[in-house]
Design a protein around this motif. Structure first.
Motif, PDB file in Angstrom:
ATOM      1  N   TYR A   9      29.289  11.025   3.472  1.00 18.89           N
ATOM      2  CA  TYR A   9      28.714   9.737   3.099  1.00 18.89           C
ATOM      3  C   TYR A   9      28.113   9.088   4.334  1.00 18.89           C
ATOM      4  N   GLU A  10      27.003   8.403   4.158  1.00 19.24           N
ATOM      5  CA  GLU A  10      26.491   7.574   5.249  1.00 19.24           C
ATOM      6  C   GLU A  10      26.293   6.165   4.723  1.00 19.24           C
ATOM      7  N   GLY A  11      27.006   5.220   5.315  1.00 18.03           N
ATOM      8  CA  GLY A  11      26.869   3.817   4.938  1.00 18.03           C
ATOM      9  C   GLY A  11      25.957   3.107   5.913  1.00 18.03           C
ATOM     10  N   LYS A  12      25.931   1.774   5.823  1.00 18.53           N
ATOM     11  CA  LYS A  12      25.027   1.004   6.683  1.00 18.53           C
ATOM     12  C   LYS A  12      25.492   1.016   8.140  1.00 18.53           C
ATOM     13  N   ALA A  13      26.789   1.083   8.366  1.00 15.94           N
ATOM     14  CA  ALA A  13      27.316   0.992   9.733  1.00 15.94           C
ATOM     15  C   ALA A  13      28.159   2.193  10.156  1.00 15.94           C
ATOM     16  N   LYS A  14      28.477   3.076   9.206  1.00 14.82           N
ATOM     17  CA  LYS A  14      29.361   4.198   9.536  1.00 14.82           C
ATOM     18  C   LYS A  14      28.970   5.453   8.756  1.00 14.82           C
ATOM     19  N   LYS A  15      29.317   6.600   9.352  1.00 13.53           N
ATOM     20  CA  LYS A  15      29.236   7.869   8.626  1.00 13.53           C
ATOM     21  C   LYS A  15      30.658   8.348   8.381  1.00 13.53           C
ATOM     22  N   VAL A  16      30.852   9.087   7.304  1.00 16.61           N
ATOM     23  CA  VAL A  16      32.174   9.634   7.005  1.00 16.61           C
ATOM     24  C   VAL A  16      32.054  11.153   6.869  1.00 16.61           C
ATOM     25  N   PHE A  17      32.932  11.870   7.560  1.00 12.16           N
ATOM     26  CA  PHE A  17      32.920  13.333   7.542  1.00 12.16           C
ATOM     27  C   PHE A  17      34.223  13.879   6.954  1.00 12.16           C
TER      28      PHE A  17
END
Ligand code: TMP
Ligand code: ASP
Length: 237
Positions: A9-17
């Motif tokens: 996921y890529e959000g406005k302020a962070k990516k999640v792996f």
């Protein structure tokens, strides 16, 4: 050692792996900044490092007060290993001082002190621009159960008490903040981040703004405010 895998996921302020452990994910904090539901875009140099370290520090502080969070281990300046939660689609805002949208909604000037901390619920939806809702909406539309809502409200008020006291000790008024919760192995735990992106911090004496409002309102001195908050807390970048 867990291994970093594909981006989930890529959000406005962070990516999640993803990681080699299905119960854990890695969050990677970016310098990207947005406001007004993504309408305003920019970069705050070094923000990812500040938010990563500050959020982890504050979650550590909360853990000592019995508040369970997703925090597992800080991996480096920008990346942290966290529990893989299912995010409850609610943004919970706690307010100790009138500011921002509450000032607009009520006509009360910024800086007005309510007689008690105010808890607000918003429905997490980018398409709808995170509309304000109430507990009945959350229950009626299945966004959280009655038991989950009770836990969320109790935790949010306790988190506010702990953080408000901590920040008062370093000369900062905790005006308001936004938190999110996740479901993990049948429990509700604190998730997401607690940082100058998600809190309003005012210097207790001068009332100078030391948070993302400097970006939202084009006030300048944005990076300086984030660094000053790290200095107040006693954290190194
Ligand atoms: P508001 O006054 O704009 O409703 O914001 C209240 C608090 O919530 C403030 O500390 C900023 C934070 N916040 C977020 O973290 N994300 C958001 O999308 C919004 C609108 C506010
Ligand atoms: N980050 C949110 C957005 O992009 C809002 C905010 O923090 O003001 O809309």
């Amino acid at each position: 050692m867990v291994e970093q895998k594909e981006q989930l996921y890529e959000g406005k302020a962070k990516k999640v792996f993803a990681t080699s452990d299905p119960d854990l994910v890695i969050v990677d904090y970016k310098d990207d900044a947005t406001a007004f539901n993504g309408l305003k875009k920019g970069t705050i140099v070094g923000k990812g490092v500040v938010n990563n370290k500050m959020s982890n520090y504050l979650m550590g502080l909360l853990a000592k007060e019995g508040i369970e969070s997703h925090f597992v281990e800080e991996l480096d300046d920008r990346r942290t290993l966290v529990k893989h939660v299912e995010i409850v689609p609610l943004e919970v805002i706690m307010r100790n001082v009138v500011a921002g949208s509450l000032s607009k909604r009520t006509g009360l000037p910024e800086g007005t002190l309510p007689s008690m901390p105010v808890l607000e619920l918003y429905y997490k939806s980018d398409e709808l621009g995170d509309p304000m809702i109430n507990a009945d909406h959350a229950l009626a539309f299945g966004w959280a159960t009655a038991e989950e809502l009770k836990t969320i409200e109790t935790m949010a008020r306790k988190i506010n008490d702990v953080l408000k006291n901590f920040f008062a000790g370093v000369g900062i008024d905790l005006v308001d903040f936004k938190i999110e919760f996740g479901r993990y192995k049948g429990k509700i735990i604190l998730a997401d981040e607690i940082s100058p992106d998600t809190c309003r911090f005012w210097d207790s004496k001068t009332k100078e703004k030391l948070d993302k409002d400097r970006f939202r309102r084009d006030m300048g001195g944005v990076e300086g405010a984030y660094h000053e908050m790290m200095r107040r807390i006693g954290l190194k970048e």
